[in-house]
Design an enzyme around this catalytic site. Structure first.
Site, PDB file in Angstrom:
ATOM      1  N   LYS A 124       0.837  -1.211   0.000  1.00 25.69           N
ATOM      2  CA  LYS A 124       0.000   0.000   0.000  1.00 25.69           C
ATOM      3  C   LYS A 124       0.870   1.260   0.000  1.00 25.69           C
ATOM      4  O   LYS A 124       0.626   2.200  -0.760  1.00 25.69           O
ATOM      5  CB  LYS A 124      -0.909   0.013   1.228  1.00 25.69           C
ATOM      6  CG  LYS A 124      -1.980  -1.050   1.227  1.00 25.69           C
ATOM      7  CD  LYS A 124      -2.708  -1.036   2.565  1.00 25.69           C
ATOM      8  CE  LYS A 124      -3.661  -2.197   2.700  1.00 25.69           C
ATOM      9  NZ  LYS A 124      -4.336  -2.204   4.018  1.00 25.69           N
ATOM     10  N   ALA A 128      -0.399   0.416   6.407  1.00 27.19           N
ATOM     11  CA  ALA A 128      -0.677  -0.454   7.554  1.00 27.19           C
ATOM     12  C   ALA A 128      -1.663  -1.539   7.141  1.00 27.19           C
ATOM     13  O   ALA A 128      -2.477  -1.344   6.243  1.00 27.19           O
ATOM     14  CB  ALA A 128      -1.250   0.367   8.717  1.00 27.19           C
ATOM     15  N   ASP A 129      -1.551  -2.661   7.819  1.00 21.59           N
ATOM     16  CA  ASP A 129      -2.514  -3.729   7.602  1.00 21.59           C
ATOM     17  C   ASP A 129      -2.589  -4.586   8.855  1.00 21.59           C
ATOM     18  O   ASP A 129      -1.707  -4.527   9.724  1.00 21.59           O
ATOM     19  CB  ASP A 129      -2.151  -4.596   6.402  1.00 21.59           C
ATOM     20  CG  ASP A 129      -3.382  -5.312   5.851  1.00 21.59           C
ATOM     21  OD1 ASP A 129      -4.138  -4.672   5.090  1.00 21.59           O
ATOM     22  OD2 ASP A 129      -3.609  -6.478   6.207  1.00 21.59           O
ATOM     23  N   GLN A 130      -3.652  -5.369   8.929  1.00 22.30           N
ATOM     24  CA  GLN A 130      -3.900  -6.194  10.105  1.00 22.30           C
ATOM     25  C   GLN A 130      -4.424  -7.556   9.671  1.00 22.30           C
ATOM     26  O   GLN A 130      -5.202  -7.653   8.723  1.00 22.30           O
ATOM     27  CB  GLN A 130      -4.934  -5.503  11.001  1.00 22.30           C
ATOM     28  CG  GLN A 130      -5.188  -6.217  12.309  1.00 22.30           C
ATOM     29  CD  GLN A 130      -6.149  -5.425  13.175  1.00 22.30           C
ATOM     30  OE1 GLN A 130      -7.281  -5.176  12.775  1.00 22.30           O
ATOM     31  NE2 GLN A 130      -5.702  -5.039  14.359  1.00 22.30           N
ATOM     32  N   SER A 186       0.736  -4.464  11.252  1.00 24.04           N
ATOM     33  CA  SER A 186       2.036  -4.078  10.728  1.00 24.04           C
ATOM     34  C   SER A 186       1.929  -2.676  10.139  1.00 24.04           C
ATOM     35  O   SER A 186       0.927  -2.327   9.518  1.00 24.04           O
ATOM     36  CB  SER A 186       2.496  -5.063   9.655  1.00 24.04           C
ATOM     37  OG  SER A 186       3.832  -4.810   9.290  1.00 24.04           O
TER      38      SER A 186
END
Length: 196
Positions: free
Chosen positions: A56, A72-74, A109
């Site tokens: 991203k 960011a990602d989860q 993250s």
């Protein structure tokens, strides 16, 4: 200039409430295709969250020279199964029933990219245990929470009504919300983006 490469209202709200000046530019990423591709390579949800966060940020960074882009990602993992944001209320109900009376792990993250190159990253996890709630409670919860359950990978928002679903929570609150904010602010201070 700081750019958040995320459409998450929760992440944007966290940065705003922390007093960080930024703009939002959503990256066009087919997250499901990336997850499917990585699932064949690794069953490590932390690695998947990191790859998605970086992808991203890099996508936006290529259009914004000189800017510091935050991606960011989860990922939510329960007994080896990965969960995504539910598509509708029925999917949210099924997901919450699958998580009921179990412990799952949320891994968030965050990656910082400048001029298409990763300059920093941080990944953190939290463990959450849901209580053995009744189906009657679940239906009432879904009715009260409304469409908000569709915006969260866990079909809950711990910062609100979703707190009633839990028996125990271990880990950083901001990580649970989808962004390891304290580590990110430390990085921003070290790099002159925030006043030390």
């Amino acid at each position: 200039m700081i750019i958040l490469a995320s459409g998450s209202h929760t992440r944007a709200r966290m940065l705003e409430e922390a007093g960080i000046a930024f703009t939002v530019e959503v990256a066009a990423v087919d997250e499901q295709a990336v997850k499917d591709s990585l699932a064949a390579e690794t069953r490590n949800p932390a690695r998947v969250a990191e790859v998605l966060a970086e992808l991203k940020a890099v996508r936006v960074s290529t259009r914004r020279p000189g800017a510091l882009v935050i991606g960011a990602d989860q990922m939510l993992d329960c007994d080896g199964a990965w969960f995504d944001k539910p598509a509708d209320r029925d999917a949210a109900r099924a997901q919450l029933l699958a998580l009921r009376h179990k412990t799952h792990r949320l891994t968030s993250s965050v990656v910082a990219v400048r001029d298409g190159r990763r300059v920093w990253h941080h990944t953190e996890s939290a463990k959450l245990t849901m209580r053995n709630f009744s189906e009657g409670f679940l239906d009432r919860y879904l009715e009260q929470a409304g469409a908000a359950v569709l915006s969260s990978v866990g079909a809950y928002q711990l910062e609100g009504l979703g707190a009633q679903l839990f028996l125990q929570v271990e880990g950083d609150f901001f990580t649970i919300l989808g962004l390891p904010l304290l580590a990110l602010m430390d990085f921003l201070r070290e790099n002159g983006e925030l006043i030390p």
